[in-house]
Design a protein around this motif. Structure first.
Motif, PDB file in Angstrom:
ATOM      1  N   ASP A 296      23.429  39.786  64.369  1.00 43.10           N
ATOM      2  CA  ASP A 296      23.883  38.573  63.680  1.00 43.10           C
ATOM      3  C   ASP A 296      24.070  38.781  62.183  1.00 43.10           C
ATOM      4  O   ASP A 296      25.083  38.378  61.607  1.00 43.10           O
ATOM      5  CB  ASP A 296      22.868  37.440  63.908  1.00 43.10           C
ATOM      6  CG  ASP A 296      22.816  36.988  65.356  1.00 43.10           C
ATOM      7  OD1 ASP A 296      23.752  37.298  66.115  1.00 43.10           O
ATOM      8  OD2 ASP A 296      21.828  36.326  65.733  1.00 43.10           O
ATOM      9  N   VAL A 297      23.084  39.396  61.532  1.00 42.57           N
ATOM     10  CA  VAL A 297      23.084  39.473  60.069  1.00 42.57           C
ATOM     11  C   VAL A 297      23.988  40.594  59.562  1.00 42.57           C
ATOM     12  O   VAL A 297      24.791  40.387  58.637  1.00 42.57           O
ATOM     13  CB  VAL A 297      21.645  39.650  59.537  1.00 42.57           C
ATOM     14  CG1 VAL A 297      21.648  39.768  58.017  1.00 42.57           C
ATOM     15  CG2 VAL A 297      20.778  38.481  59.978  1.00 42.57           C
ATOM     16  N   ILE A 300      27.798  39.957  59.486  1.00 48.46           N
ATOM     17  CA  ILE A 300      28.293  39.162  58.353  1.00 48.46           C
ATOM     18  C   ILE A 300      28.410  40.027  57.099  1.00 48.46           C
ATOM     19  O   ILE A 300      29.438  40.019  56.406  1.00 48.46           O
ATOM     20  CB  ILE A 300      27.342  37.973  58.096  1.00 48.46           C
ATOM     21  CG1 ILE A 300      27.360  37.008  59.286  1.00 48.46           C
ATOM     22  CG2 ILE A 300      27.712  37.252  56.800  1.00 48.46           C
ATOM     23  CD1 ILE A 300      26.292  35.939  59.216  1.00 48.46           C
ATOM     24  N   LYS A 452      22.579  32.293  56.444  1.00 47.52           N
ATOM     25  CA  LYS A 452      22.293  32.786  57.791  1.00 47.52           C
ATOM     26  C   LYS A 452      20.811  32.662  58.116  1.00 47.52           C
ATOM     27  O   LYS A 452      20.450  32.227  59.219  1.00 47.52           O
ATOM     28  CB  LYS A 452      22.735  34.252  57.918  1.00 47.52           C
ATOM     29  CG  LYS A 452      22.650  34.790  59.345  1.00 47.52           C
ATOM     30  CD  LYS A 452      23.576  34.013  60.280  1.00 47.52           C
ATOM     31  CE  LYS A 452      23.532  34.533  61.695  1.00 47.52           C
ATOM     32  NZ  LYS A 452      24.386  33.751  62.613  1.00 47.52           N
ATOM     33  N   GLN A 456      18.742  30.253  61.210  1.00 51.22           N
ATOM     34  CA  GLN A 456      18.145  30.949  62.347  1.00 51.22           C
ATOM     35  C   GLN A 456      16.655  30.709  62.522  1.00 51.22           C
ATOM     36  O   GLN A 456      16.109  31.028  63.583  1.00 51.22           O
ATOM     37  CB  GLN A 456      18.390  32.460  62.203  1.00 51.22           C
ATOM     38  CG  GLN A 456      19.837  32.879  62.370  1.00 51.22           C
ATOM     39  CD  GLN A 456      20.346  32.605  63.780  1.00 51.22           C
ATOM     40  OE1 GLN A 456      19.633  32.770  64.762  1.00 51.22           O
ATOM     41  NE2 GLN A 456      21.594  32.185  63.879  1.00 51.22           N
TER      42      GLN A 456
END
Length: 710
Positions: A296-297, A300, A452, A456
């Motif tokens: 996810d991180v 980006i 982000k 989360q």
């Protein structure tokens, strides 16, 4: 349902059987069963020539490269081959817009042109020794897990320190094996003067880039050439113009004979980390926390970097190495999670654990000690689930995120009171990182990371900076970031310089970046405290589980998980069937390079210099061609590898170099957890392609002569 469970258990038991191609074996602990399996597959050299602590042997030609990759010594003057992606950071550090070695490649035409790399080292293994009894001598059954850990750690450090005390040129490292049930000492000698000799253009060394990473068929010339230097007595020495090429005790011979399907192949290197004995609870946690956070991180962050890298050559050079390192593990996490689902790894693990439960319940001695093993493990993992997830996103968003944050944390943790030479060297490293920092890009990354992380995790896991953003900046993340970079002195080396020069007008602890760093350290400490108790219980449970598995499957030929120590894997060169109706051959050729260039026209990841394409099209491969005139580029074997094996030597049955391992395959990305014999493959670059590029494209015939190929 019972029939399905029995069938899955049967399949797992087959998987747990000792496959000839499975295992990362310790060279100093090869048992009779393993040696026999190697002989049956075709090994033609005695085991004493693989590892011998008293005489030169094959292990003396293999190095740990920088502590993150592997390499192999191929000349009497210390030439080392490793992967291009292993040397990528060094190539990047020497590159500029005027001298773009990433794009154009690098060739040292003589020894004086070879480029030093102050942060790089290679490590030779001298010997290994079982020190389990010494490490566990003072461990008692009544100790808590924390007490046991403290005693074990102290003994490991003490035993390792004895080596350097006896000989300052040696390094002693005690590693834990089998979940902390065994301990082995490895004695190393490090060489710190390692110079860049040859690097192909990235269009060769990283052909296909992210698109082809972890994929087969592959057409990547993933290699780099370095040279080890020593003092005039052939001993380790820091960089000096007076140093001379190192003369190794053993040089890996090179074969131009190639291989066929079924040919014996062994890989020797330093695999990083596997979790083959990890519980199903641990696997589930890994995929849902650390892996998912990376996916996810980093996705980006990398998108921001890549956009700017494609726009500007200067940015491309600055960020190339950072992007390469980040994206490699990002795609690995994607592939691992996918493979865990597709290959039903969790189901297989749970089936094995169910059989183990029954054995424990039916065995009085085991039942007395382990009846609650799985219940306790499940509860411990459950108790740290949420905080572990938050910690994983915290690490990716902040500790591996904005570079300003990383700089601030590095300075906060810096030992200014150490030995002068060490302090100066570490300060230089900090200053060097500024050369590869673009403030505008970092601000955009920081803003994205703040958003982000907030999205989360539960609000309980937010550091104090989020309260500041809400109350002082109206919840505007970008406004906070702009203000931070405008007021900190650490966005450039200026603040560090003022601090070191004792500028009374500048107080380091008042710098907003340092204040933010303290805030983040505080939150990281809180997360660690919350993780501590369940983590201790997990460590204990996984150690007991590891030992129980070895007792349950007592007839199996066990090998320990990888832990960055030297390992041997062996098997055969062979293709595989990735899915129904498809078969992948065991090699690729230069024809595939030309085909991919045409198929991906306009894609920068597949652009190759016209002169190299002309060279391939000419078919003038000389003695590096196969018997049918083809130029093989890459090949695959079922050797068992993982991260850290990059650059590992791939040898034939006579101990001659066939190529360099550089990747695993997409279909078996769960292999760190469970070996898949039908799917798992090691991808290597053919040594003949390496030599072809050096001689025909790089025109470095002097290097070819140095290799003394028969």
């Amino acid at each position: 349902m019972k029939l399905r469970l029995k069938w899955m258990t049967f399949c797992l038991l087959l998987a747990l059987a000792s496959h000839a191609d499975e295992g990362m074996w310790m060279l100093g602990n090869l048992n009779r069963q393993t040696r026999k399996a190697m002989k049956e597959l075709g090994l033609e050299m005695p085991a004493s020539r693989l590892y011998n602590p008293r005489k030169p042997s094959l292990k003396d030609a293999v190095v740990s490269f920088g502590g993150f990759c592997s390499g192999v010594v191929v000349s009497e003057d210390g030439l080392v081959l490793t992967n291009h992606h292993c040397g990528f950071s060094s190539v990047q550090q020497h590159s500029s817009v005027e001298h773009d070695y990433l794009k154009d490649g690098f060739v040292a035409r003589n020894r004086s042109e070879e480029l030093p790399n102050p942060e790089l080292y290679v490590r030779f293994l001298l010997r290994t020794e079982d020190v389990t009894k010494r490490v566990l001598k003072h461990v008692t059954p009544r100790m808590t897990e924390a007490e046991r850990s403290s005693v074990v750690d102290s003994m490991m450090l003490a035993i390792g320190a004895e080596v350097s005390a006896a000989d300052s040129t040696l390094v002693g490292v005690v590693d834990a094996y089998y979940g902390g049930n065994e301990f082995w000492l490895s004695v190393y000698r490090d060489f710190n003067d390692v110079r860049l000799v040859f690097a192909p253009p990235s269009s060769i060394g990283k052909f296909g880039w992210d698109n082809d990473n972890w994929m087969w068929p592959r057409h990547t010339g993933d290699f780099c050439v370095f040279r080890i230097y020593a003092d005039k007595n052939n001993r380790p020495a820091d960089y000096s113009p007076d140093n001379v090429p190192y003369h190794p005790s053993y040089v890996a011979p090179i074969s131009l004979d190639g291989y066929r399907e079924g040919s014996f192949c062994m890989t020797l290197g330093y695999p990083g980390s596997t979790e083959r004995y990890l519980s199903s609870y641990g696997i589930e946690e890994m995929t849902q926390t650390a892996n998912q956070a990376q996916i996810d991180v980093r996705g980006i962050k990398q998108a921001i970097w890549k956009r700017e890298m494609d726009r500007n050559d200067s940015i491309r050079i600055k960020y190339a190495s950072k992007y390469d390192e980040s994206s490699n593990y990002w795609k690995n996490s994607i592939g691992m999670n996918r493979a865990v689902r597709k290959l039903k790894v969790l189901e297989k693990k749970r089936a094995m654990e169910q059989e183990l439960r029954r054995w424990i319940q039916q065995t009085p001695d085991e039942r007395a000690d382990l009846l609650q093993l799985f219940t306790d493990l499940e509860l411990a993992y459950k108790n740290r689930r949420e905080v572990n997830r938050a910690q994983s996103y915290f690490v990716e968003a902040f500790l591996n995120g904005p570079e300003l944050v990383q700089q601030a944390l590095t300075i906060l943790n810096f030992d200014f009171e150490g030995e002068r030479d060490v302090v100066v060297a570490n300060l230089k490293k900090i200053v060097e990182t500024y050369k590869n920092l673009d403030v505008d890009i970092d601000k955009e990354v920081f803003t994205a990371m703040l958003k982000k992380y907030r999205s989360q995790v539960d609000s309980a896991y937010l550091p104090e900076v989020y309260h500041t953003i809400a109350t002082q900046y109206g919840g505007d993340d970008r406004a906070f970031v702009d203000s931070l970079y405008a007021h900190t002195q650490l966005a450039t080396p200026r603040g560090l310089k003022r601090f070191l020069e004792r500028d009374t007008t500048y107080q380091l602890l008042d710098d907003p970046a340092i204040s933010l760093g303290i805030d983040l350290i505080t939150k990281a400490f809180e997360l660690n405290i919350q993780m501590q108790e369940p983590s201790v219980q997990i460590d204990r449970g996984e150690r007991l589980l590891n030992a129980a598995i070895r007792r349950f499957y007592a007839s199996r030929n066990f090998y320990p998980d990888a832990n960055f120590s030297m390992r041997l894997s062996f098997g055969t060169v062979c293709g595989y069937d990735p899915f129904d109706g498809a078969h992948y051959d065991y090699y690729t050729t230069t024809r595939g390079v030309l085909e991919k260039v045409r198929a991906h026209e306009g894609d920068v990841d597949f652009e190759v210099q016209p002169e190299f394409l002309s060279l391939l099209s000419s078919g003038d491969f000389g003695r590096y061609a196969d018997e049918n005139g083809e130029m093989k580029v890459c090949f695959i074997s079922n050797n068992d590898i993982t991260g850290g094996n990059s650059g590992s030597a791939m040898f034939n049955a006579r101990g001659e170099l066939l190529g360099l391992a550089f990747d695993g395959n997409w279909e078996a990305m769960s292999s760190d957890i469970l070996y898949e014999p039908d799917m798992q493959r090691c991808i290597g670059v053919d040594i003949r392609y390496v030599l072809f590029v050096i001689e025909k494209y790089g025109k470095a015939s002097e290097l070819i002569r140095e290799l003394k190929i028969g």
